[in-house]
Design an enzyme around this catalytic site. Sequence first.
Site, PDB file in Angstrom:
ATOM      1  N   GLU A  58      -8.463   5.020  -5.146  1.00  0.00           N
ATOM      2  CA  GLU A  58      -8.162   3.618  -4.838  1.00  0.00           C
ATOM      3  C   GLU A  58      -9.420   2.874  -4.389  1.00  0.00           C
ATOM      4  O   GLU A  58     -10.477   3.460  -4.164  1.00  0.00           O
ATOM      5  CB  GLU A  58      -7.055   3.560  -3.785  1.00  0.00           C
ATOM      6  CG  GLU A  58      -5.755   4.171  -4.306  1.00  0.00           C
ATOM      7  CD  GLU A  58      -4.585   4.032  -3.352  1.00  0.00           C
ATOM      8  OE1 GLU A  58      -4.779   3.652  -2.170  1.00  0.00           O
ATOM      9  OE2 GLU A  58      -3.446   4.305  -3.806  1.00  0.00           O
TER      10      GLU A  58
ATOM     11  N   GLU B 213      -3.825  10.206 -13.727  1.00  0.00           N
ATOM     12  CA  GLU B 213      -3.747  10.625 -15.136  1.00  0.00           C
ATOM     13  C   GLU B 213      -4.944  10.107 -15.924  1.00  0.00           C
ATOM     14  O   GLU B 213      -5.547  10.829 -16.723  1.00  0.00           O
ATOM     15  CB  GLU B 213      -2.479  10.071 -15.797  1.00  0.00           C
ATOM     16  CG  GLU B 213      -1.184  10.517 -15.168  1.00  0.00           C
ATOM     17  CD  GLU B 213      -0.714   9.608 -14.041  1.00  0.00           C
ATOM     18  OE1 GLU B 213      -1.559   9.167 -13.225  1.00  0.00           O
ATOM     19  OE2 GLU B 213       0.489   9.351 -13.968  1.00  0.00           O
TER      20      GLU B 213
ATOM     21  N   CYS C  42       2.757   5.597 -15.044  1.00  0.00           N
ATOM     22  CA  CYS C  42       2.838   4.151 -15.295  1.00  0.00           C
ATOM     23  C   CYS C  42       2.587   3.874 -16.788  1.00  0.00           C
ATOM     24  O   CYS C  42       2.101   4.736 -17.537  1.00  0.00           O
ATOM     25  CB  CYS C  42       1.839   3.387 -14.425  1.00  0.00           C
ATOM     26  SG  CYS C  42       0.139   3.464 -14.999  1.00  0.00           S
TER      27      CYS C  42
ATOM     28  N   CYS D 107      -1.019   4.373 -18.183  1.00  0.00           N
ATOM     29  CA  CYS D 107      -1.373   5.792 -18.364  1.00  0.00           C
ATOM     30  C   CYS D 107      -0.691   6.361 -19.600  1.00  0.00           C
ATOM     31  O   CYS D 107      -1.283   7.169 -20.327  1.00  0.00           O
ATOM     32  CB  CYS D 107      -0.996   6.602 -17.129  1.00  0.00           C
ATOM     33  SG  CYS D 107      -2.096   6.288 -15.727  1.00  0.00           S
TER      34      CYS D 107
HETATM   35  N1  THU Z   1      -0.546   6.204  -9.369  1.00  0.00           N
HETATM   36  C1  THU Z   1      -1.042   7.206 -10.151  1.00  0.00           C
HETATM   37  O1  THU Z   1      -2.084   7.806  -9.862  1.00  0.00           O
HETATM   38  N2  THU Z   1      -0.347   7.531 -11.261  1.00  0.00           N
HETATM   39  C2  THU Z   1       0.802   6.922 -11.663  1.00  0.00           C
HETATM   40  O2  THU Z   1       1.317   7.212 -12.732  1.00  0.00           O
HETATM   41  C3  THU Z   1       1.439   5.910 -10.818  1.00  0.00           C
HETATM   42  C4  THU Z   1       0.662   5.471  -9.650  1.00  0.00           C
HETATM   43  C5  THU Z   1      -1.312   5.844  -8.178  1.00  0.00           C
HETATM   44  C6  THU Z   1      -1.969   4.488  -8.245  1.00  0.00           C
HETATM   45  C7  THU Z   1      -2.100   4.158  -6.779  1.00  0.00           C
HETATM   46  O3  THU Z   1      -3.286   4.756  -6.284  1.00  0.00           O
HETATM   47  C8  THU Z   1      -0.920   4.839  -6.134  1.00  0.00           C
HETATM   48  O4  THU Z   1      -0.461   5.818  -7.070  1.00  0.00           O
HETATM   49  C9  THU Z   1       0.226   3.911  -5.791  1.00  0.00           C
HETATM   50  O5  THU Z   1       0.614   3.146  -6.866  1.00  0.00           O
END
Ligand code: THU
Length: 157
Positions: free
Chosen positions: A64, A75, A112, A115
Amino acid sequence: MTNKEIKIEYYEYDSINGLSPEETNLANAAIEATAQSYAPYSNFNVGAAVMYEDGEIIKGSNQENAAFPSGLCAERTALFYAGSSRPGVPIKALAIAAGQNGVLCKSPVTPCGACRQVMAEYQTMSGRPMTILLIGSERVWRFSDVEDLLPLIFDSL
Ligand code: THU
């Protein structure tokens, strides 16, 4: 007018122990990767592990940033790392796990949309179906093709 339907298929397991030894290993790598996540804003630690066709595994985690859009999901971190480390080497499988405060989520975390689109392109580049493992501590889902997570993939360019 024609009515069309799309069927998606996936398998559910009680735990990663129901998977093959190779896939259990990959699932454990994704769980381990949650500990390498940098997620001070969401406190949602996601880990991903990619397996190349020759069995090598590489890991990624969500990273982040205070300027929120600058961060990246686990991913895509793992897939871009895989693509840039060994360009052109086919990818066989991807496992995803997530946790909060050191505890693995009970249910599988589903990736998401962005991804899924990236997975789709690596699957096309690999020229073979990519297995996707979504790991929860009480439930595990196994998809044998990205198309089952992203029907009608955009691949027109
Ligand atoms: N996140 C992922 O790493 N992969 C996903 O498929 C969904 C969300 C992360 C992004 C962010 O750092 C945190 O999860 C909250 O959304």
